[in-house]
Design an enzyme around this catalytic site. Structure first.
Site, PDB file in Angstrom:
ATOM      1  N   ASP A  22      16.901  -2.597   3.433  1.00 13.53           N
ATOM      2  CA  ASP A  22      17.693  -2.122   4.563  1.00 13.53           C
ATOM      3  C   ASP A  22      18.693  -1.064   4.129  1.00 13.53           C
ATOM      4  O   ASP A  22      19.205  -1.101   3.007  1.00 13.53           O
ATOM      5  CB  ASP A  22      18.430  -3.311   5.205  1.00 13.53           C
ATOM      6  CG  ASP A  22      18.954  -2.980   6.600  1.00 13.53           C
ATOM      7  OD1 ASP A  22      18.379  -2.085   7.249  1.00 13.53           O
ATOM      8  OD2 ASP A  22      19.931  -3.611   7.032  1.00 13.53           O
ATOM      9  N   HIS A  39      14.231   7.223   5.259  1.00 12.79           N
ATOM     10  CA  HIS A  39      13.023   6.428   5.025  1.00 12.79           C
ATOM     11  C   HIS A  39      12.212   7.028   3.877  1.00 12.79           C
ATOM     12  O   HIS A  39      11.651   6.310   3.056  1.00 12.79           O
ATOM     13  CB  HIS A  39      12.176   6.347   6.296  1.00 12.79           C
ATOM     14  CG  HIS A  39      12.866   5.600   7.407  1.00 12.79           C
ATOM     15  ND1 HIS A  39      13.441   4.367   7.213  1.00 12.79           N
ATOM     16  CD2 HIS A  39      13.089   5.916   8.710  1.00 12.79           C
ATOM     17  CE1 HIS A  39      13.980   3.945   8.355  1.00 12.79           C
ATOM     18  NE2 HIS A  39      13.794   4.877   9.278  1.00 12.79           N
ATOM     19  N   LEU A 133       0.519  -8.185 -10.484  1.00 16.94           N
ATOM     20  CA  LEU A 133       1.586  -8.372  -9.493  1.00 16.94           C
ATOM     21  C   LEU A 133       0.939  -8.476  -8.115  1.00 16.94           C
ATOM     22  O   LEU A 133       0.104  -7.644  -7.763  1.00 16.94           O
ATOM     23  CB  LEU A 133       2.545  -7.163  -9.515  1.00 16.94           C
ATOM     24  CG  LEU A 133       3.596  -7.113  -8.397  1.00 16.94           C
ATOM     25  CD1 LEU A 133       4.624  -8.233  -8.544  1.00 16.94           C
ATOM     26  CD2 LEU A 133       4.313  -5.755  -8.387  1.00 16.94           C
TER      27      LEU A 133
END
Ligand code: IPE
Ligand code: IPE
Ligand code: MG
Length: 255
Positions: A22, A39, A133
């Site tokens: 965020d 973004h 991962l």
């Protein structure tokens, strides 16, 4: 014990980290730039976070990229985000594959356009066998949606006569929520200063350690992530038990 069940005590390194990325918009607004620029800067921080997990042997990373509620943002911001997702997939997936990352998407996929849905499918197919991962991207995801889709899948089995409603318990519902094959997140991180869950993994975060930072997502660096890990390692996870039980000490009896 199921993969997602609680384990008393704290492994030093979290097996699964869940992150609310965020602060992109505020990062851009502070620079008097459009939110979409924030973004784009945030996409770089995603790589920082993935690199950190690979370097520290963290097995699973779930990133909140776009919530069910984010569809309600202005059309141009949603459009810019969709373009960014598409470009990021085209740009990054080969490299993630080379590094042994398995990519998966959780959320309401049918709300995205066909080009994105196809890129998501292709990324999952290409990387499906990787084991370094497990990278889960929560996109068009909401914790309420997740629990509802799990309930719907059990309801279908009841309707088909394959499941007795009385047999539905936490374990069975827990098998149908997203990421049921992974340990639940040990550590939850939220950047951007807000201290809330914003409809992220509501079921899965039941016993996660929560860690918040004022750093905005595009500012994320390895030192911030290291602080989160250090703090995590110092916590005592009790899962409702007493500290003595968790440590294997006899209970202290009052005089
Ligand atoms: C998080 O950053 C990214 C998404 C929700 C897509 P924000 O866009 O929410 O940034 P702030 O919170 O407005 O600064
Ligand atoms: C949560 O951030 C969603 C993502 C980071 C994808 P928001 O910015 O949407 O959350 P609120 O509105 O501050 O709760
Ligand atoms: Mg926000």
């Amino acid at each position: 014990m199921p993969a997602s069940g609680p384990t008393p005590g704290t492994p030093r390194i979290p097996r699964h980290v869940a992150v609310i990325m965020d602060g992109n918009g505020r990062w851009a607004e502070r620079r008097h730039r459009p939110r979409a620029i924030g973004h784009r800067a945030g996409a770089r921080a995603v790589n920082t976070c993935i690199d950190f997990c690979l370097a520290h042997g963290i097995g699973a990373l779930t990133l909140f990229a776009f919530s069910s509620e984010n569809w309600g943002r202005p059309e141009d911001e949603v459009g810019a985000l969709m373009k960014l997702f598409l470009n990021a997939l085209d740009r990054e997936v080969e490299e993630l594959h080379r590094r042994g990352v398995r990519v998966r998407f959780i959320g309401q996929r049918d709300r995205f356009g066909p080009a994105l849905v196809e890129r998501m499918r292709a990324a999952e197919e290409l990387t499906g066998g990787n084991t370094q991962l497990a990278l889960n991207i929560a996109a068009s995801y909401g914790g309420h949606w997740d629990i509802a889709q799990a309930a719907r899948s059990l309801a279908r089995e009841v309707a088909a006569g394959r499941l007795d409603p009385e047999a539905i318990d936490e374990a069975l519902l827990g098998e149908r929520v997203c990421l049921a094959d992974l340990p639940a997140p040990d550590l939850f991180i939220r950047t951007g200063g807000e201290q809330r869950i914003s409809n992220f993994l509501l079921w899965q975060l039941a016993y996660s350690e929560l860690w918040f930072t004022d750093a905005l997502w595009p500012e994320l660096d390895a030192a911030t992530l290291q602080r989160a890990l250090d703090d995590f390692a110092s916590r005592e996870r009790r899962y409702g038990l007493t500290g003595a039980q968790v440590a294997g000490r006899p209970e202290e009896t009052p005089e």
